[in-house]
Write an enzyme that holds these catalytic residues in place. Sequence first.
Site, PDB file in Angstrom:
ATOM      1  N   HIS B 314       0.843  -1.217   0.000  1.00 33.21           N
ATOM      2  CA  HIS B 314       0.000   0.000   0.000  1.00 33.21           C
ATOM      3  C   HIS B 314       0.867   1.251   0.000  1.00 33.21           C
ATOM      4  O   HIS B 314       1.875   1.329   0.688  1.00 33.21           O
ATOM      5  CB  HIS B 314      -1.048  -0.010   1.108  1.00 33.21           C
ATOM      6  CG  HIS B 314      -0.538   0.086   2.514  1.00 33.21           C
ATOM      7  ND1 HIS B 314      -0.195   1.289   3.102  1.00 33.21           N
ATOM      8  CD2 HIS B 314      -0.316  -0.860   3.455  1.00 33.21           C
ATOM      9  CE1 HIS B 314       0.204   1.057   4.359  1.00 33.21           C
ATOM     10  NE2 HIS B 314       0.142  -0.223   4.598  1.00 33.21           N
ATOM     11  N   ASP B 326       6.246   0.589   6.601  1.00 32.17           N
ATOM     12  CA  ASP B 326       4.787   0.498   6.460  1.00 32.17           C
ATOM     13  C   ASP B 326       4.288   1.632   5.580  1.00 32.17           C
ATOM     14  O   ASP B 326       3.969   2.694   6.076  1.00 32.17           O
ATOM     15  CB  ASP B 326       4.148   0.541   7.851  1.00 32.17           C
ATOM     16  CG  ASP B 326       2.661   0.220   7.835  1.00 32.17           C
ATOM     17  OD1 ASP B 326       2.167  -0.264   6.807  1.00 32.17           O
ATOM     18  OD2 ASP B 326       2.006   0.462   8.865  1.00 32.17           O
ATOM     19  N   GLU B 360      -4.872   2.218   2.817  1.00 33.25           N
ATOM     20  CA  GLU B 360      -4.949   1.041   3.694  1.00 33.25           C
ATOM     21  C   GLU B 360      -5.042   1.468   5.157  1.00 33.25           C
ATOM     22  O   GLU B 360      -5.811   0.889   5.934  1.00 33.25           O
ATOM     23  CB  GLU B 360      -3.728   0.135   3.484  1.00 33.25           C
ATOM     24  CG  GLU B 360      -3.816  -1.228   4.190  1.00 33.25           C
ATOM     25  CD  GLU B 360      -3.375  -1.239   5.646  1.00 33.25           C
ATOM     26  OE1 GLU B 360      -3.766  -2.151   6.376  1.00 33.25           O
ATOM     27  OE2 GLU B 360      -2.660  -0.304   6.056  1.00 33.25           O
ATOM     28  N   GLU B 361      -4.250   2.479   5.529  1.00 36.25           N
ATOM     29  CA  GLU B 361      -4.170   2.844   6.953  1.00 36.25           C
ATOM     30  C   GLU B 361      -5.476   3.395   7.498  1.00 36.25           C
ATOM     31  O   GLU B 361      -5.710   3.362   8.701  1.00 36.25           O
ATOM     32  CB  GLU B 361      -3.053   3.877   7.178  1.00 36.25           C
ATOM     33  CG  GLU B 361      -1.648   3.374   6.866  1.00 36.25           C
ATOM     34  CD  GLU B 361      -1.182   2.247   7.782  1.00 36.25           C
ATOM     35  OE1 GLU B 361      -1.930   1.845   8.688  1.00 36.25           O
ATOM     36  OE2 GLU B 361      -0.041   1.768   7.585  1.00 36.25           O
ATOM     37  N   ASP B 388       2.993  -6.358   3.516  1.00 31.57           N
ATOM     38  CA  ASP B 388       2.666  -5.221   4.383  1.00 31.57           C
ATOM     39  C   ASP B 388       3.045  -5.518   5.833  1.00 31.57           C
ATOM     40  O   ASP B 388       2.295  -5.249   6.755  1.00 31.57           O
ATOM     41  CB  ASP B 388       1.170  -4.878   4.261  1.00 31.57           C
ATOM     42  CG  ASP B 388       0.795  -3.656   5.080  1.00 31.57           C
ATOM     43  OD1 ASP B 388       1.703  -2.882   5.441  1.00 31.57           O
ATOM     44  OD2 ASP B 388      -0.406  -3.482   5.376  1.00 31.57           O
ATOM     45  N   HIS B 459       4.141   2.827  12.631  1.00 29.01           N
ATOM     46  CA  HIS B 459       3.241   3.960  12.921  1.00 29.01           C
ATOM     47  C   HIS B 459       3.894   5.041  13.778  1.00 29.01           C
ATOM     48  O   HIS B 459       3.200   5.766  14.487  1.00 29.01           O
ATOM     49  CB  HIS B 459       1.939   3.485  13.594  1.00 29.01           C
ATOM     50  CG  HIS B 459       1.063   2.650  12.709  1.00 29.01           C
ATOM     51  ND1 HIS B 459      -0.212   2.287  13.045  1.00 29.01           N
ATOM     52  CD2 HIS B 459       1.280   2.102  11.482  1.00 29.01           C
ATOM     53  CE1 HIS B 459      -0.747   1.553  12.072  1.00 29.01           C
ATOM     54  NE2 HIS B 459       0.149   1.417  11.113  1.00 29.01           N
TER      55      HIS B 459
END
Lengths: 496, 496
Positions: B314, B326, B360-361, B388, B459
């Site tokens: 993504h 990520d 996606e997030e 991912d 994140h």
Amino acid sequence: MPFSFDFQTRSALIAFLLLLAAASSLAQQPQAASTLQQITSELEPSNGVWTAQQIAAMGRLRDAALRDAYATTELQHLTDNIGPRLSGSPQAQQAVEYVAAEMRALGAEVQMEKTTVPHWVRGVETGQLVSWPGMGPDATQKIVLTALGGSVATPAEGLTAEVIVVDSLKDLNALSPDAVKGKILLFNEHFDKRLAAQGLGFEAYGQAVAYRAGAPALGASRGAAAVLVRSVGGAEYRLPHTGMTEYDPQLTKIPAASVTAEDADLLVHLTSQGHVRMKLTLTPQTLPRADSYNVIADWKGSEHPEQVVIVSGHLDSWDLGTGAIDDGAGVAVAMQAIHLLSQSGIHPRRTIRFVAWMAEEEGSDGAQTYLAEHSGDIANHVGAIESDSGAGHPTGIYLAGKPELQAWLHPISQVLEPIGATQLVISKETGADISGLTDKGVPSFAPLQDGRFYFNYHHTAADTFDKIDAHELNENSAVMTVLAYALADSPQPAPR
Amino acid sequence: MPFSFDFQTRSALIAFLLLLAAASSLAQQPQAASTLQQITSELEPSNGVWTAQQIAAMGRLRDAALRDAYATTELQHLTDNIGPRLSGSPQAQQAVEYVAAEMRALGAEVQMEKTTVPHWVRGVETGQLVSWPGMGPDATQKIVLTALGGSVATPAEGLTAEVIVVDSLKDLNALSPDAVKGKILLFNEHFDKRLAAQGLGFEAYGQAVAYRAGAPALGASRGAAAVLVRSVGGAEYRLPHTGMTEYDPQLTKIPAASVTAEDADLLVHLTSQGHVRMKLTLTPQTLPRADSYNVIADWKGSEHPEQVVIVSGHLDSWDLGTGAIDDGAGVAVAMQAIHLLSQSGIHPRRTIRFVAWMAEEEGSDGAQTYLAEHSGDIANHVGAIESDSGAGHPTGIYLAGKPELQAWLHPISQVLEPIGATQLVISKETGADISGLTDKGVPSFAPLQDGRFYFNYHHTAADTFDKIDAHELNENSAVMTVLAYALADSPQPAPR
């Protein structure tokens, strides 16, 4: 930061110890065995300084130190309840009063030694790239940074300039004289994480920190608008490391900040592709110097109360974290030495003097005041210990003074053998706050610690209470307490 | 975040693999040996699906993947030159255009698939204790936090309220109904670092992330003014982890933020001593939904161009770091699959379709659009791969589909044996963006990776390019490319 920049002696000694270890592994071979016999005879089990009763008392202090929750509780209060203790801040004053009250409660004779300290206050600190190769429309990129201690401010609205990266002074000297004029100059000196991982963090620190201190003068001498340094430390978590910087009074004072290792790498990559412009905003303030105090608490000696052995750490901290490893731990370990003496009712021949030094991080003003106030009394200082390298597992003792100290302290290393703190390593430096005493011939000491992780957290927001292992903190307390007792209760003072 | 919360199946399979490993170490014993024979016969070296020529081509693709600098260069451009790629942001659009152009340059047939995405923009985010036990005059304490994705704002001047800490929903339910009314409620659910250190980071994540998602509804249902969660991740560097949260449309939307592990510990300690009040300021904005795109690039099949195998990651990322692990890594690995096919001139029987998923997030809007747009064409999807979970060393392949897939893919695991990626682990989940295809019966896959460190950076601001090991990135590219080729060039599609 406990040590200044001369590490040659310590390095040589560490190399020597590594050789000893290597020799030990070769013990099967006749030649190596004879070397070992020589070492063993030099460091014989008992040297006649302390009696069996005294050695037994040291063992009891060591064991009591390992069981005592006092240092951990005090450290958590200093860090969680009081918080960051930057010199001149309300919390630094609160910490002074708190520690003095705690020492009084233990029955020590407390004195507040007035000193004046820098009063620098952090402000806004932001970095943002405003143009770079490959930049898209309306794009922004954040640069994570923190002002270096003592830095002057940028204009409140920030300053915007091109970024120039150099890896070293040599690289800077290779540029044309006007190459950095009006620009933001980044010194990309790397902290050597492989050295740190081998326990030589102070070596790695010494190599990189010269740029943190010298960057503003180096930049200003070439007309830079501001300077950045790559963070001096081992973290890989986008964490900037602060620390004191220095200005040359003959040159313009320019703003100085520390970027994270990640942001330094980003700037290296982007500047290798083309022009990079950055907006830097720092709004720290340098206020008038403030009054503050060293907290001195004497546990009076029974025979020679005028003779003193110092146990100490520094009470001030940087403001990003809560100063747990640097240096709440040192203060707490020294407090616990007094607690253990108070609990056991032991009064050694000489006085054990607890000192919580003020303003180590910003120039050791407290220590300078102490030296001036006690200049006529240096001869009565028979030893000084400072813990200012965190609270990692201790493997022995650093000592600065006559080489004879090593053999003289051999029985102490035996008392500390059950916790693994047997090494006696001669060093030029032991602690920044006791370096003036060291220079005047007072034997000085510091716990020698597992420093593999210290510089991951040092001077960052992550220097918080959870980084402390309570057992290892107590091991350090055992080292300091046993050593202080030994110095304070020997028939004759340590060789000097 | 690639997976949703159901991990039972994967856990069971990992346990099974651990048992296999244990069995292997007992191979000297007759009983264990017979178990091993059984396993070996189940997974025989050749299953007749691919010819020796095809297997040799896979070996060449694997080796070329390990030598190719393409994925690393593309990833560094995405992260350093473009930067964070939050859905709806200018950088997300720049990344869409950049990746589309790169795929066109390789000769793939590119399609921009329009979708709409959330457009949430982070604002100011600060936390400050205003009163706590032991607080001194004029003292302040900073709480390091970050808004959770999708959070509503506090008033611009902040909100100030008492902090209540609970460790779990059970603890919350044990409180009186009004106990959290008007207060700031902290869910102190710990990320299990020991699980993560054993490679079970997704297990640890699954346990803790439920609170990140559910906190606003749990808090609002009890009248809380705001909610905090302990960061879901393994870092110990005062680093807050963001991530999407959820609101119940029936309840008041209250502000939600994530505090660092250190700050959670501080709040636990201080609230255990008495009342703690905190000022929380969050000023994010939820703007109207924005237009964006999945980037689809087809490497056309030679026999059945209408049949497709998806290789994907993504393209959107969180905004604190630059989205390297990520999921820039997943996109770059999938881009490299097309690069390797282009370089080698191989056109398998079926189409290999690169997809860079959007959003996606924040809810996988891109994947939902794809599923809707291609609803009539699911039967032609013979396989889907998404990476991912970072770019750690791959030890095999996760597969979701019929159990027969495991034996069918055995020759592939042998091709991947030189890089150690031999495990074939059946899982309910492979990747969030391909979960809709999985649900419709499309065999789906993901590299199975060393995930011990993924959740340290996930994140956070520290998810940056330097976290990538170029060799391990290429190992993942080898896994994805070999697997995609195998799925696209088999005489018959994979069992479904």
